[in-house]
Structure formats: C-alpha cells, structure tokens
Design a protein around this motif. Structure first.
Motif, short mmCIF file in Angstrom:
data_model
loop_
_atom_site.label_atom_id
_atom_site.label_comp_id
_atom_site.label_asym_id
_atom_site.label_seq_id
_atom_site.Cartn_x
_atom_site.Cartn_y
_atom_site.Cartn_z
N THR A 181 35.21 19.01 -7.62
CA THR A 181 36.87 18.06 -6.51
C THR A 181 37.50 18.69 -6.95
O THR A 181 38.92 18.70 -6.95
N GLU A 184 39.71 21.96 -6.45
CA GLU A 184 40.63 21.61 -5.16
C GLU A 184 41.64 20.50 -5.35
O GLU A 184 42.70 21.60 -5.05
N GLN A 185 41.15 19.64 -5.70
CA GLN A 185 43.09 19.09 -6.10
C GLN A 185 43.96 19.44 -6.94
O GLN A 185 44.72 19.72 -6.92
N ARG A 186 43.56 20.51 -8.09
CA ARG A 186 44.25 21.22 -8.93
C ARG A 186 45.21 22.31 -8.13
O ARG A 186 46.10 22.36 -8.36
N LYS A 187 44.77 22.92 -6.84
CA LYS A 187 44.72 24.20 -6.37
C LYS A 187 46.16 23.59 -5.31
O LYS A 187 47.18 24.71 -5.58
N SER A 188 46.10 22.93 -4.72
CA SER A 188 46.77 22.08 -3.79
C SER A 188 48.09 21.16 -4.34
O SER A 188 48.62 20.72 -3.59
N SER A 189 47.86 20.67 -5.62
CA SER A 189 48.78 20.53 -6.06
C SER A 189 50.25 21.09 -6.16
O SER A 189 50.19 22.20 -7.75
N GLU A 190 51.64 20.39 -6.59
CA GLU A 190 52.93 20.41 -7.17
C GLU A 190 53.56 19.73 -7.59
O GLU A 190 53.20 18.32 -6.99
N SER A 327 41.70 27.09 -11.23
CA SER A 327 43.17 27.12 -10.71
C SER A 327 44.32 27.47 -12.13
O SER A 327 43.60 27.26 -12.61
N ASN A 329 47.16 25.34 -12.26
CA ASN A 329 46.91 24.49 -12.34
C ASN A 329 46.28 23.89 -13.63
O ASN A 329 44.95 23.43 -13.55
N ILE A 332 46.97 16.88 -12.00
CA ILE A 332 46.84 16.85 -10.01
C ILE A 332 47.32 15.61 -9.68
O ILE A 332 47.76 14.82 -10.52
N LYS A 341 56.19 10.76 -7.01
CA LYS A 341 55.21 11.81 -6.90
C LYS A 341 54.71 10.89 -8.55
O LYS A 341 54.47 10.60 -9.46
#
Length: 441
Positions: A181, A184-190, A327, A329, A332, A341
């Motif tokens: 989990t 996955e959150q790290r991959k989609s974080s900007e 990832s 990143n 998160i 943010k």
C-alpha cells in the motif's frame, strides 16, 4: 472527536472485544425472559422438542455453569502461557499479534457470557413450577455447542500460531500488506517544486507520545485557503516529546500572517497529528519490520543459537525492503486541493537499510551462514528496488561486506563472501522478473 473515539477503542480494544461477546448472554436472557415469563403464550408457536421441563433445565444449567467457569479458567491459563512463550521465544512486542487473532479473546468472551447466562437463568427458574416447560435450558444447549465450536477454533489457532514459521509468516504478511500500500501511494505522489516556496513556518508538537495517526482531512480543511505545502517530517511510530519540530509549512506566496495567526495555525496543524502511548501497528509497516528484526536477533542470541531462523527473517526483510524501494519517491501525498498539499516524508533508503540491518550485522557478522545471508539479501534488495534507490543499496552492500569480511577469520568463509561480492559487482543476475518479485505472493 472521532479520532479520540477511535483512539479510545484502539487502546481498550481487547477489553471491548471480550465485553462485546459477553453481551451475547444479555440477548439470550432477554429471549428467555420473553418466552418463559413475560409472554409465555409465545411458546405455543415453538416445536415441542425445543421445550424442557424446569427440573431438567435446572439440572443442566447447574452443571453447565460449573463447566463454563472451569473452561474459562483453563482458557485464561492457556492464553497466559502462550503469551509468555511468545515473549520469551520471539519478542514482547509480538504478544499483541496473538491476542488480536480471531478466536482468541472471542472465546474468553463467549465463555464468560455463558457463565452469566446459566447463573442468571437459574435465578429466574426458581420462581417457576416444576411442571412448566421452558426454553432457557434449550438455549443453554445451543450455547454450549457454540462454545465448544469456539473452543475447537481456539485450539486450532494455538496449535497453528505456536510454530516459528507461522509466527514469522503472519508478521511478514501484515508488513507486506502495509508496504505494498505504501509503495503504491509513493508511486502516485507528486510535490510542488521547492523553488516555488517563498517562506516557511516550522510546526512543533503539542503532545508527547508516539505519532499514531495523521488526520489529513482536518489538515486540508485548515489549509484550504492557503497556497502551501505541509511536509510532515516525523514518522508514524516515532516517539516525539512535546515541543519537538515535527513539520514544515512551505508557503507558495509570501507569508502575510501575523504572529498571533501563525501561532493559531501552528496549533491547529499540531492538533491534527494524533499521539498515543503505544504505536499504531495497523498503519506502521516499520512496527512489523521491527518485529521480524527482533525475532532474528532473538534467534542469534547465545541462549537460543538458531541461525537458520535468523536467516529466514533476513530473507523476509529483503523482500519487504525491495518492494518498499520499488518507487523513486520517499514521500506520500496524503491529501491535496487547489491550494494546499499535505505530504508525509518517510525514511530514506539509507535510513531504512541502516535501521533494518545494523543490529543484525552487529550480532550475526561473525557467523558465516548469517553473513552470507545478509549479503545475498542486500543483493536481492538491489535487484528489486527502483534505480533511484540502487546507489544507496550498493553503498550499504559495500559497508556490510567490509564488516562481515573483517569479522570472519577463515579464508574459505572470506572466499564465499568474495564470490557474492563479485556477483554483485558484475550484476550477473540481470534477468530477474522485477514485477513478480515486487508483487504479493
């Protein structure tokens, strides 16, 4: 308020779980009172085999109350024995893992509820004539059967969770779920570009304890009208004294808040970070990693001397860290809107590798098998991790290799380590399926 209720439930969940199952007896007593005393005419709608005489019911309830009391005492003794075994064989922090398993404290609640039901049902029966047919004894029969099923499930749980491999697999499965989990959150974080920040405000903690939860919804509500990025630098599960720096509020525009407004804003942000006296194992993957580390250290201790169990733990740790580093990143994005943010900054690769392996290296570097397992595990982490993390993993591999090589006196043992290092340097294993390695088993 909701977070306080959740926190209260978490801190008292064992007691609440026992009480919730014990309340089943209250429901059954209400049914008994309804059929046998308040509305006895309802018994005409029941089949005859569900009704027992008062004498039979009294005899059965008397015997069953003693059985419930005896089995409750036996169950409590068994649970305490298992907890002592967990504490001495694995780690004291893993005790809670057994308590939280299904069919453990639930059985305790069922047996306590059964005792109260039988005793109170007997109290009600004393006012009835001997030739009256009642349902209280029949309910007790079904309750006894249910209790026996619960007891069988409890025994099954004890026999399963008393094995080393099953305990390690249970901890690994929980950590694996949290880490997947997290990855996955790290991959989609900007994040915002740091060059856009005009000013910043440091946030300090208002409470003392372990960082338990980040109420990102409350934070986003507080910051909804401020163009900013809140970066929480302290980690979930980290012990934080009151007054310690915990976060930075980066303003995209020049800060125009007054000193009083800054104090009020900092207080609201700090209050959205929930602290507790214990760690939050349901969100903190590092808590589960620490449990595996402590099991490995226990196995490496001279009193236990079980290096093979330590090697199993080391291999599990490699899989977990490899997935975590999949990832680029290390943060998160918890929440965002058009202006603000909320970012949670986790451990870096260097910190994660050091915190995971430093104690294992200290106690296991002089054991040839353990030393090889450590280097092979770091090599596995390197293969699974993202390219952005591989430089730090490689650096830690060189550090671990130097320590292990220095601790081993045999030339053959040193040669075996050198072969692993040669493989790592040449990266011979470059055809691994990274997707398969990173996915859940």
């Amino acid at each position: 308020m909701i977070q306080k209720i959740k926190l209260g439930y978490f801190n008292n969940r064992n007691f609440i779980r026992i009480i919730s199952y014990s309340l089943l007896s209250v429901v059954l007593l209400l049914i008994t009172w309804l059929f046998d005393y308040h509305l006895p005419g309802l018994k005409t709608y029941l089949p005859d085999f569900l009704l027992l005489s008062t004498n039979v019911s009294t005899s059965f309830l008397s015997n069953l109350s003693g059985v419930f009391l005896t089995v409750t005492t036996f169950t409590l003794t068994t649970i305490l024995t298992i907890l002592n075994y967990y504490s001495s064989s694995f780690t004291p922090r893993i005790v809670q893992d057994f308590i939280d398993k299904p069919h453990v404290l639930s059985l305790f609640g069922v047996l306590i509820g059964g005792f109260f039901y039988t005793v109170l049902a007997l109290f009600f029966l004393q006012n009835l004539s001997e030739d009256v047919m009642v349902i209280s004894g029949t309910i007790a029969i079904f309750y006894a059967v249910t209790s026996m099923i619960a007891f069988v499930l409890f025994v099954r749980r004890v026999l399963r969770d008393i094995k080393y491999d099953n305990v390690i697999d249970n901890v690994f499965a929980q950590a694996d779920r949290l880490i997947i989990t997290e990855a996955e959150q790290r991959k989609s974080s900007e994040r915002y570009d740091a060059e856009k920040f005009q000013s910043k405000l440091n946030i300090f903690g208002q409470s003392t304890g372990y960082l338990y939860h980040i109420d990102h919804k409350a934070l986003l509500t507080t910051l909804k009208d401020i163009p900013c990025e809140l970066v929480i630098t302290k980690k979930i599960g980290e012990y934080i004294p009151r007054g310690v720096y915990i976060a930075t509020l980066n303003f995209l525009n020049q800060n125009e808040l007054s000193h009083e407004e800054e104090i009020e804003l900092a207080k609201k942000i700090s209050n959205a970070l929930v602290f507790n006296t214990v760690k939050n194992e349901s969100q903190d993957y590092h808590f589960e990693i620490t449990n595996i580390i402590e099991i490995a250290l226990k196995a490496l201790s001279p009193g236990v001397n079980d290096p093979n169990t330590a090697i199993i733990c080391i291999n599990k740790l490699a899989l977990l860290l490899g997935k975590l580093f999949s990832s680029q990143n290390h943060f998160i994005l918890l929440a965002s809107n058009d202006n603000a943010k909320v970012v949670y900054h986790s451990y870096s690769v260097e910190e994660e590798m050091y915190l995971t392996f430093n104690q294992i290296l200290f106690y296991g570097k002089s054991d040839p098998a353990v030393a090889r397992a450590i280097l092979e595990s770091i090599y596995l982490i390197y293969m699974i991790s993202d390219k952005s993390a591989q430089a730090e993993v490689k650096k830690f591999f060189q550090y671990s290799y130097s320590l292990c090589l220095e601790a081993l006196s045999s030339e053959l043992d040193q040669d075996m380590l050198s072969r692993i290092k040669d493989d790592f340097d040449q990266n011979k294993d470059n055809v691994s399926d990274e997707k398969a390695l990173r996915s859940a088993d």
